[in-house]
Design a protein around this motif. Structure first.
Motif, PDB file in Angstrom:
ATOM      1  N   TRP A  24       0.365  -1.319  -0.103  1.00  0.00           N
ATOM      2  CA  TRP A  24       0.542   0.207  -0.340  1.00  0.00           C
ATOM      3  C   TRP A  24       0.564   1.287  -0.117  1.00  0.00           C
ATOM      4  N   ASN A  71      -1.876  -5.856  -3.578  1.00  0.00           N
ATOM      5  CA  ASN A  71      -1.727  -4.843  -2.292  1.00  0.00           C
ATOM      6  C   ASN A  71      -0.751  -3.442  -2.636  1.00  0.00           C
ATOM      7  N   ASN A  87      -1.925   0.731  -4.262  1.00  0.00           N
ATOM      8  CA  ASN A  87      -2.225   1.760  -4.764  1.00  0.00           C
ATOM      9  C   ASN A  87      -3.075   1.703  -6.038  1.00  0.00           C
ATOM     10  N   SER A 109      -5.085  -9.683  -5.996  1.00  0.00           N
ATOM     11  CA  SER A 109      -5.328  -9.143  -6.098  1.00  0.00           C
ATOM     12  C   SER A 109      -6.697  -8.466  -5.696  1.00  0.00           C
ATOM     13  N   SER A 157      -8.059   0.106  -6.001  1.00  0.00           N
ATOM     14  CA  SER A 157      -6.787  -0.162  -5.804  1.00  0.00           C
ATOM     15  C   SER A 157      -6.869  -1.037  -7.216  1.00  0.00           C
TER      16      SER A 157
END
Length: 344
Positions: free
Chosen positions: A84, A114, A116, A247, A260
């Motif tokens: 992240w 994970n 962004n 994901s 995400s």
């Protein structure tokens, strides 16, 4: 509209994100991707994200100190835990790994989870092609705002796809587009200008045509581009970008962090085939022939990458036009952070 030179946008952006806790190096790269998006005409993925990313940092969704790390690796593949961190930092790591492995082993595939929001995905495929590697990028967005073909209601994200190849001369060949009719950011950009949207882009909460740029916040959704063909590519990005990498998919009930991305880059080294230089020369000759082919009256034949190059040339010279509402939001954020946003 407020017209701002690219270098000033970079200075303001870097000051914003270092004030929010990013290292100077991370802030510089993050801002470079956003300013480049604005310069090339992709305002939906440009400097309007200064305020959105700032909000996500403050809410704890973007971890300013996190570092993406490789959790699984073979000579030709890797899987990256983005932890992240800013999505652009993760996407850069994916690209570097894919290029390095393709140069050494001729082919590679690198994924990330994970992760962004990574911004305009063509930035990364072009980064790879600039190093002599063919690259394609499959990305899912784990926030459903797009329907399936013939579907009622949102099921997937905008799930963009990109491919870039090295060619002789400029600009490079670059395909980069959402598999929805448009990227979601184009609606927010239209709203920031007080504009309406074409009625074939989206449907309202009742499934009816709409020209409301704020429809996504009112229960509406975007449509996949190209009917069932775009829908097929949309599913490819979901399967390869998300399912393969572990994901979050569009059907996952979890909705945080927002937007995400699941990421998969596949890279090919032309040296495994005809060779890099022969490929670049033949590709350049092909594209030149296409560009010089007869066009319809009043039209021009272009190849992917040309519109962005033309817009960038103009905006480097004249500056980037920023909607008043977007500029007020940016200067307001600057005021909160003690950043000088005066136009020099």
């Amino acid at each position: 509209m407020v017209r701002v030179k690219a270098e000033r946008l970079r200075e303001i952006g870097e000051a914003i994100f270092t004030a929010l806790g990013l290292s100077e190096e991370a802030a510089s790269f993050l801002v470079e991707t956003l300013v480049e998006a604005s310069l090339t005409g992709h305002d939906s993925h440009g400097i309007q994200y200064y305020t959105r990313y700032a909000e996500r940092i403050r809410e704890g969704y973007i971890k300013v100190d996190a570092q993406p790390r490789v959790v699984k690796e073979t000579p030709t593949t890797a899987l990256v835990d983005g932890a992240w961190a800013p999505g652009q930092i993760t996407a850069r790591k994916v690209t570097r790994l894919a290029v390095e492995k393709a140069k050494q082993h001729m082919v590679s595939a690198v994924g990330a989870y994970n992760c962004n929001h990574i911004g305009r995905i063509g930035y990364y495929t072009q980064m790879a092609s600039g190093q002599g590697v063919i690259a394609e990028l499959f990305v899912n967005v784990g926030h459903p705002i797009v329907s399936a073909h013939n579907g009622f209601g949102p099921l997937f994200g905008t799930n963009p796809f990109s491919l870039s190849v090295p060619t002789e001369g400029a600009p490079p060949f670059l395909v980069d587009y959402a598999t929805s009719m448009v990227a979601a950011g184009k609606l927010s950009f239209a709203a920031s200008k007080g504009a309406r949207i074409p009625t074939h882009w989206a449907r309202d909460a009742e499934g009816q045509e709409t020209d409301d740029p704020e429809v996504l916040g009112k229960g509406g959704w975007l449509l996949p581009f190209g009917s069932y063909k775009g829908y097929g590519l949309q599913l490819c990005c979901e399967l390869l970008g998300a399912v393969l990498t572990g994901s979050r998919t569009g059907i996952d009930p979890r909705q945080e962090p927002p937007s995400s991305n699941g990421v998969l880059m596949v890279a090919l080294n032309p040296e495994a085939f005809v060779g890099l230089q022969p490929f670049k020369e033949a590709a350049g000759a092909l594209l030149d022939h296409v560009k010089s082919s007869p066009s319809l009256p009043g039209r021009e034949v272009l190849v992917p990458g040309m519109p962005e190059a033309r817009v960038k040339e103009e905006r480097l010279r004249l500056g980037v036009e920023v909607p008043e509402t977007t500029w007020r939001a940016i200067t307001g954020l600057c005021g909160e952070l003690g950043v000088d946003a005066t136009l020099k």
